[in-house]
Motif scaffolding. Structure first.
Motif, PDB file in Angstrom:
ATOM      1  N   ILE A 154       0.827  -1.201   0.000  1.00  0.00           N
ATOM      2  CA  ILE A 154       0.000   0.000   0.000  1.00  0.00           C
ATOM      3  C   ILE A 154       0.867   1.259   0.000  1.00  0.00           C
ATOM      4  CG2 ILE A 154      -1.600   1.355   1.414  1.00  0.00           C
ATOM      5  CD1 ILE A 154      -2.869  -1.318   2.259  1.00  0.00           C
ATOM      6  N   ALA A 155       1.967   1.222   0.749  1.00  0.00           N
ATOM      7  CA  ALA A 155       2.836   2.400   0.860  1.00  0.00           C
ATOM      8  C   ALA A 155       3.413   2.810  -0.485  1.00  0.00           C
ATOM      9  CB  ALA A 155       3.962   2.125   1.848  1.00  0.00           C
ATOM     10  N   ARG A 156       3.563   1.849  -1.405  1.00  0.00           N
ATOM     11  CA  ARG A 156       4.199   2.134  -2.690  1.00  0.00           C
ATOM     12  C   ARG A 156       3.279   1.900  -3.894  1.00  0.00           C
ATOM     13  NH1 ARG A 156       9.539   2.782  -1.591  1.00  0.00           N
ATOM     14  NH2 ARG A 156      10.274   1.959   0.402  1.00  0.00           N
ATOM     15  N   SER A 157       2.038   1.504  -3.635  1.00  0.00           N
ATOM     16  CA  SER A 157       1.143   1.131  -4.726  1.00  0.00           C
ATOM     17  C   SER A 157       0.650   2.340  -5.511  1.00  0.00           C
ATOM     18  CB  SER A 157      -0.071   0.375  -4.163  1.00  0.00           C
ATOM     19  OG  SER A 157      -1.032   0.168  -5.173  1.00  0.00           O
ATOM     20  N   PRO A 158       0.603   2.232  -6.853  1.00  0.00           N
ATOM     21  CA  PRO A 158       0.021   3.307  -7.661  1.00  0.00           C
ATOM     22  C   PRO A 158      -1.477   3.467  -7.410  1.00  0.00           C
ATOM     23  CG  PRO A 158       0.493   1.373  -9.015  1.00  0.00           C
ATOM     24  CD  PRO A 158       1.131   1.134  -7.687  1.00  0.00           C
ATOM     25  N   LEU A 159      -2.112   2.441  -6.825  1.00  0.00           N
ATOM     26  CA  LEU A 159      -3.544   2.524  -6.519  1.00  0.00           C
ATOM     27  C   LEU A 159      -3.838   3.668  -5.561  1.00  0.00           C
ATOM     28  CD1 LEU A 159      -4.309  -1.271  -5.978  1.00  0.00           C
ATOM     29  CD2 LEU A 159      -5.000   0.112  -7.939  1.00  0.00           C
ATOM     30  N   LEU A 160      -2.894   3.942  -4.650  1.00  0.00           N
ATOM     31  CA  LEU A 160      -3.109   4.969  -3.626  1.00  0.00           C
ATOM     32  C   LEU A 160      -2.013   6.037  -3.649  1.00  0.00           C
ATOM     33  CD1 LEU A 160      -4.205   2.585  -0.730  1.00  0.00           C
ATOM     34  CD2 LEU A 160      -5.667   4.188  -1.958  1.00  0.00           C
ATOM     35  N   ALA A 161      -1.308   6.147  -4.757  1.00  0.00           N
ATOM     36  CA  ALA A 161      -0.173   7.069  -4.836  1.00  0.00           C
ATOM     37  C   ALA A 161      -0.587   8.523  -4.645  1.00  0.00           C
ATOM     38  CB  ALA A 161       0.549   6.897  -6.174  1.00  0.00           C
ATOM     39  N   GLU A 162      -1.842   8.853  -4.999  1.00  0.00           N
ATOM     40  CA  GLU A 162      -2.306  10.235  -4.882  1.00  0.00           C
ATOM     41  C   GLU A 162      -3.304  10.424  -3.742  1.00  0.00           C
ATOM     42  OE1 GLU A 162      -3.549  11.910  -8.619  1.00  0.00           O
ATOM     43  OE2 GLU A 162      -2.169  10.632  -9.744  1.00  0.00           O
ATOM     44  N   ALA A 163      -3.451   9.403  -2.911  1.00  0.00           N
ATOM     45  CA  ALA A 163      -4.399   9.481  -1.794  1.00  0.00           C
ATOM     46  C   ALA A 163      -3.788  10.206  -0.594  1.00  0.00           C
ATOM     47  CB  ALA A 163      -4.821   8.072  -1.379  1.00  0.00           C
ATOM     48  N   ASP A 164      -4.657  10.748   0.244  1.00  0.00           N
ATOM     49  CA  ASP A 164      -4.259  11.371   1.505  1.00  0.00           C
ATOM     50  C   ASP A 164      -4.264  10.267   2.567  1.00  0.00           C
ATOM     51  OD1 ASP A 164      -3.946  12.816   3.834  1.00  0.00           O
ATOM     52  OD2 ASP A 164      -5.878  13.853   3.703  1.00  0.00           O
ATOM     53  N   LEU A 165      -3.116   9.604   2.750  1.00  0.00           N
ATOM     54  CA  LEU A 165      -3.030   8.459   3.649  1.00  0.00           C
ATOM     55  C   LEU A 165      -2.881   8.892   5.103  1.00  0.00           C
ATOM     56  CD1 LEU A 165      -0.634   5.947   1.817  1.00  0.00           C
ATOM     57  CD2 LEU A 165      -3.116   5.803   2.048  1.00  0.00           C
ATOM     58  N   ARG A 166      -3.709   8.328   5.968  1.00  0.00           N
ATOM     59  CA  ARG A 166      -3.618   8.533   7.416  1.00  0.00           C
ATOM     60  C   ARG A 166      -3.468   7.143   8.045  1.00  0.00           C
ATOM     61  NH1 ARG A 166      -5.139  13.923   8.660  1.00  0.00           N
ATOM     62  NH2 ARG A 166      -5.503  14.993   6.671  1.00  0.00           N
ATOM     63  N   VAL A 167      -2.369   6.899   8.762  1.00  0.00           N
ATOM     64  CA  VAL A 167      -2.018   5.542   9.169  1.00  0.00           C
ATOM     65  C   VAL A 167      -1.831   5.446  10.677  1.00  0.00           C
ATOM     66  CG1 VAL A 167      -0.538   3.579   8.628  1.00  0.00           C
ATOM     67  CG2 VAL A 167      -0.716   5.467   6.993  1.00  0.00           C
ATOM     68  N   ALA A 168      -2.422   4.394  11.278  1.00  0.00           N
ATOM     69  CA  ALA A 168      -2.258   4.125  12.708  1.00  0.00           C
ATOM     70  C   ALA A 168      -1.826   2.681  12.887  1.00  0.00           C
ATOM     71  CB  ALA A 168      -3.564   4.374  13.459  1.00  0.00           C
ATOM     72  N   PRO A 169      -0.994   2.365  13.913  1.00  0.00           N
ATOM     73  CA  PRO A 169      -0.475   1.008  14.058  1.00  0.00           C
ATOM     74  C   PRO A 169      -1.428   0.007  14.692  1.00  0.00           C
ATOM     75  CG  PRO A 169       0.443   2.409  15.755  1.00  0.00           C
ATOM     76  CD  PRO A 169      -0.371   3.301  14.855  1.00  0.00           C
ATOM     77  N   ALA A 170      -2.524   0.413  15.279  1.00  0.00           N
ATOM     78  CA  ALA A 170      -3.501  -0.456  15.951  1.00  0.00           C
ATOM     79  C   ALA A 170      -3.086  -0.797  17.372  1.00  0.00           C
ATOM     80  CB  ALA A 170      -3.774  -1.733  15.165  1.00  0.00           C
ATOM     81  N   SER A 171      -1.793  -0.993  17.633  1.00  0.00           N
ATOM     82  CA  SER A 171      -1.312  -1.289  18.978  1.00  0.00           C
ATOM     83  C   SER A 171       0.210  -1.180  18.964  1.00  0.00           C
ATOM     84  CB  SER A 171      -1.737  -2.688  19.427  1.00  0.00           C
ATOM     85  OG  SER A 171      -1.060  -3.676  18.670  1.00  0.00           O
ATOM     86  N   PRO A 172       0.839  -0.997  20.144  1.00  0.00           N
ATOM     87  CA  PRO A 172       2.305  -0.945  20.182  1.00  0.00           C
ATOM     88  C   PRO A 172       2.958  -2.184  19.577  1.00  0.00           C
ATOM     89  CG  PRO A 172       1.417  -0.131  22.235  1.00  0.00           C
ATOM     90  CD  PRO A 172       0.252  -0.681  21.463  1.00  0.00           C
ATOM     91  N   GLY A 173       2.319  -3.349  19.753  1.00  0.00           N
ATOM     92  CA  GLY A 173       2.886  -4.577  19.226  1.00  0.00           C
ATOM     93  C   GLY A 173       2.946  -4.616  17.708  1.00  0.00           C
ATOM     94  N   LYS A 174       2.198  -3.728  17.044  1.00  0.00           N
ATOM     95  CA  LYS A 174       2.184  -3.694  15.585  1.00  0.00           C
ATOM     96  C   LYS A 174       2.797  -2.405  15.042  1.00  0.00           C
ATOM     97  CE  LYS A 174      -1.846  -6.708  15.519  1.00  0.00           C
ATOM     98  NZ  LYS A 174      -3.292  -6.867  15.275  1.00  0.00           N
ATOM     99  N   ALA A 175       3.459  -1.639  15.905  1.00  0.00           N
ATOM    100  CA  ALA A 175       4.002  -0.344  15.491  1.00  0.00           C
ATOM    101  C   ALA A 175       5.016  -0.472  14.360  1.00  0.00           C
ATOM    102  CB  ALA A 175       4.639   0.361  16.691  1.00  0.00           C
ATOM    103  N   LEU A 176       5.847  -1.512  14.405  1.00  0.00           N
ATOM    104  CA  LEU A 176       6.887  -1.644  13.388  1.00  0.00           C
ATOM    105  C   LEU A 176       6.310  -1.913  12.003  1.00  0.00           C
ATOM    106  CD1 LEU A 176       9.638  -3.627  15.336  1.00  0.00           C
ATOM    107  CD2 LEU A 176       9.543  -1.178  14.829  1.00  0.00           C
ATOM    108  N   ARG A 177       5.038  -2.294  11.934  1.00  0.00           N
ATOM    109  CA  ARG A 177       4.417  -2.509  10.625  1.00  0.00           C
ATOM    110  C   ARG A 177       4.272  -1.197   9.850  1.00  0.00           C
ATOM    111  NH1 ARG A 177      -0.439  -7.043  11.339  1.00  0.00           N
ATOM    112  NH2 ARG A 177       0.725  -8.495  12.640  1.00  0.00           N
ATOM    113  N   LEU A 178       4.445  -0.067  10.546  1.00  0.00           N
ATOM    114  CA  LEU A 178       4.351   1.224   9.865  1.00  0.00           C
ATOM    115  C   LEU A 178       5.665   1.643   9.220  1.00  0.00           C
ATOM    116  CD1 LEU A 178       1.640   1.292  11.327  1.00  0.00           C
ATOM    117  CD2 LEU A 178       2.087   3.680  11.930  1.00  0.00           C
ATOM    118  N   SER A 179       6.715   0.835   9.394  1.00  0.00           N
ATOM    119  CA  SER A 179       8.033   1.188   8.844  1.00  0.00           C
ATOM    120  C   SER A 179       8.014   1.469   7.342  1.00  0.00           C
ATOM    121  CB  SER A 179       9.034   0.075   9.149  1.00  0.00           C
ATOM    122  OG  SER A 179       9.219  -0.065  10.532  1.00  0.00           O
TER     123      SER A 179
END
Length: 294
Positions: A154-179
């Motif tokens: 999703i971070a690199r997809s042309p499907l959302l390349a022009e979207a206004d992305l707002r991202v949350a990790p869901a929990s501290p245990g999943k924070a690194l998924r936002l890398s």
């Protein structure tokens, strides 16, 4: 409500089973309280809050084609949420989340989002099958219950390349998924102080230094909260820090999602950074105090 979404909410849509006690608890405690079951999940919580703020959100997620899933879809529709884009699986059960809360905060929680993870990129089908405009240029609220591989896509997809992305990790245990969003320099990251530290591989004393650390690691924009302590919104050219209103905490689950939704809604209304952060902190304070209905 019309048929055109104002924002896409991509991520977990499940049942929240929450036990709440009106007294402090410790690990292993057995206390009287109330147990409720409500529609939940980060994407769902954000969508419900966005609807309360007058927006028209559509959900992209995975829900089982089972009794629990049918009931969940009905509950979403009853709350004015668009569900026609949700992937319905014949062989995956509907996900759920279980938590125990007390007056001293969250005691324990387990998130079972295995079906969402197993569904993978099937939840993004509406983005490439003409169900949504291509490329999608609107706002997107995204949660870290998705797999790291899918978030990287999703971070690199042309499907959302022009979207206004707002991202949350869901929990501290999943924070690194936002890398991947740090590496791609995409999106606005909504994290708490602990999650910011995990992403930056260090500890921060306050939200201002945490936001600066995220920008240094590649974040295009960072929103960092710290419970009742000051919160910060930072971009390369703007830094805003404010202290939340003091309130008595009666619930915890969903507070961060309410904050994120309120902040997104405020900015989509055109509010400037100071006013948008103030609106989000006020909305979150009302939520944790129990004054906002779910």
């Amino acid at each position: 409500m019309n048929d055109t979404p104002d924002i896409l909410c991509i991520g977990s849509v499940l049942w929240d089973v929450i036990g709440r006690c009106d007294n402090p608890m410790r690990q292993g405690g057995d206390m009287p309280g109330r147990i409720t079951r409500l529609p939940g999940g980060v994407a769902m919580n954000i969508a419900m809050a966005l609807r309360r703020f007058g927006l028209n959100p559509a959900l992209l997620s995975a829900v089982g084609r089972d009794v629990q899933g049918d009931a969940l879809i009905e509950a979403c529709a009853a709350r004015g949420l668009m569900t026609h884009l949700i992937y319905r699986s014949d062989d995956l059960p509907t996900d759920q989340y279980m938590a125990v809360e007390a007056t001293n905060g969250l005691i324990a929680a387990i998130a079972d989002a295995h079906s969402l993870e197993a569904a993978g990129d099937k939840i993004l089908q509406p983005l490439w099958d003409s169900a949504l405009p291509f490329p999608y240029t609107g706002a997107v609220a995204l949660d870290g219950n998705l797999t790291l591989d899918l978030l990287s896509e999703i971070a690199r997809s042309p499907l959302l390349a022009e979207a206004d992305l707002r991202v949350a990790p869901a929990s501290p245990g999943k924070a690194l998924r936002l890398s991947p969003f740090l590496q791609a320099k995409r999106g606005t990251l909504y994290v708490n102080l602990e999650e910011a530290g995990l992403l930056c591989q260090c500890e921060f004393d306050n939200s201002t230094t945490a936001a600066a650390g995220l920008l240094a690691r590649g974040a295009a924009r960072a929103v960092v909260t710290d419970g009742g302590n000051p919160a910060t919104v930072a971009s390369p050219d703007t830094v805003v820090t404010q202290t939340p209103p003091p309130v008595s905490v009666t619930r915890v689950t969903g507070a961060g999602d309410t904050f994120m939704a309120a902040h997104i809604a405020a900015e989509l209304r055109g509010l400037l950074p100071d006013a948008a952060l103030d609106a989000a902190l006020s909305a979150a304070a009302l939520y944790v105090s129990g004054e906002t209905k779910i």
